[in-house]
Design a protein around this motif. Sequence first.
Motif, PDB file in Angstrom:
ATOM      1  N   THR A   1       0.843  -1.193   0.000  1.00 46.90           N
ATOM      2  CA  THR A   1       0.000   0.000   0.000  1.00 46.90           C
ATOM      3  C   THR A   1       0.879   1.244   0.000  1.00 46.90           C
TER       4      THR A   1
ATOM      5  N   SER B   1      -1.208  -3.147  -4.352  1.00 48.51           N
ATOM      6  CA  SER B   1      -2.650  -3.207  -4.125  1.00 48.51           C
ATOM      7  C   SER B   1      -3.364  -2.124  -4.931  1.00 48.51           C
TER       8      SER B   1
ATOM      9  N   GLU C   1      -5.954  -0.183  -2.690  1.00 55.19           N
ATOM     10  CA  GLU C   1      -5.360   0.791  -1.772  1.00 55.19           C
ATOM     11  C   GLU C   1      -4.760   1.970  -2.533  1.00 55.19           C
TER      12      GLU C   1
ATOM     13  N   ARG D   1      -7.676   4.148  -3.432  1.00 55.85           N
ATOM     14  CA  ARG D   1      -8.296   4.772  -2.252  1.00 55.85           C
ATOM     15  C   ARG D   1      -7.440   5.900  -1.702  1.00 55.85           C
ATOM     16  N   GLU D   2      -6.117   5.758  -1.789  1.00 59.34           N
ATOM     17  CA  GLU D   2      -5.222   6.768  -1.237  1.00 59.34           C
ATOM     18  C   GLU D   2      -4.678   7.704  -2.320  1.00 59.34           C
TER      19      GLU D   2
END
Length: 338
Positions: free
Chosen positions: A244, A272, A275, A278-279
Amino acid sequence: MSEILLEGGAHRFHCERHDTVLGAGLRAGLGLPYECTVGACGTCKFELLEGTVESLWEDAPGLSARDRAKGRKLACQSRPTSDCRIKIRLDEACRPLDPPRKQPAVFVSSANITHDIREFRFRTASRAAFLPGQFALLHLDGVAGARAYSMANLANDEGEWHFQVRRVAQGVGTSVLFDTLEPGACVTLDGPYGMAYLRKEPVRDVVCVAGGSGLAPMLSIARGMADLDMLATHRLHFFYGARTPRDVCGEAQLRVLAGYGDRIVFHPAVSSVEEAAREAWIGYTGFVHHHVEETLGAGFTGYEFYMAGPPPMIHAMQEMLHVRHAVPASQVHFDRFF
């Protein structure tokens, strides 16, 4: 103390009561073959022809059922209980430049690198003698067996040994390091070990590939290149594979080295996809070996490769380098851990 005689009688060495066949042989300056030193890889197998030994890990994965049936032992997990005669093939490449030694080490301090990787600093009374990329064994109170950790710093006269360790869930060794060890505590340090050290006269540019706490030996190699002024004539591609975005690390330590951004290039990768999205990760998304392949493109035989990280990463890198790009084994350096 026991005497160990190698078949043929050309070599013999003494082994202290609590030492292993491997440790004593290397301390005597012999090229006993090895990689992991902790019973996992099986490289240090030998045949016990005469005498008796105590096994430190009866179920060590480095021995197969066939090995056990033939009476083979692991040098790193065998303590002689009598004089012995053994059969083992010496390897000149494994003859230590700095023979390992056991010595007390005082825990000095620690600092977080990421949410689950921390640097632990120890000091010995004598010089910290090792090559960039090597590792040492730590014997921790209350922990059965030694734990192998790579140094992140360089050899020094002050006796400083810096290890970057990733916390392992339910890991006995890392629990002691992260939760129990206090500054001033004394442990036993045994080292240096390892064959994946920086070659000081490269004819090729260097590629370092790290994952997890494999960051430590790769940083040591990068620092070694800077210290030896190798970056004046060679470039370093430094790849770091993380799961991540919050696992990515290494750039801060590289940034302070002369040549960063020019002779040193940092290439992080996050595996990932979820991840990364999402980030809002803007770097490379995918496995680090794919990042290496896409970045270098071609001409793989023109590089010297150093690798440290999880076994799946090492296996994927090996297949990519040797099978798809025909990189000679002599240009690929890593120590096997499982």
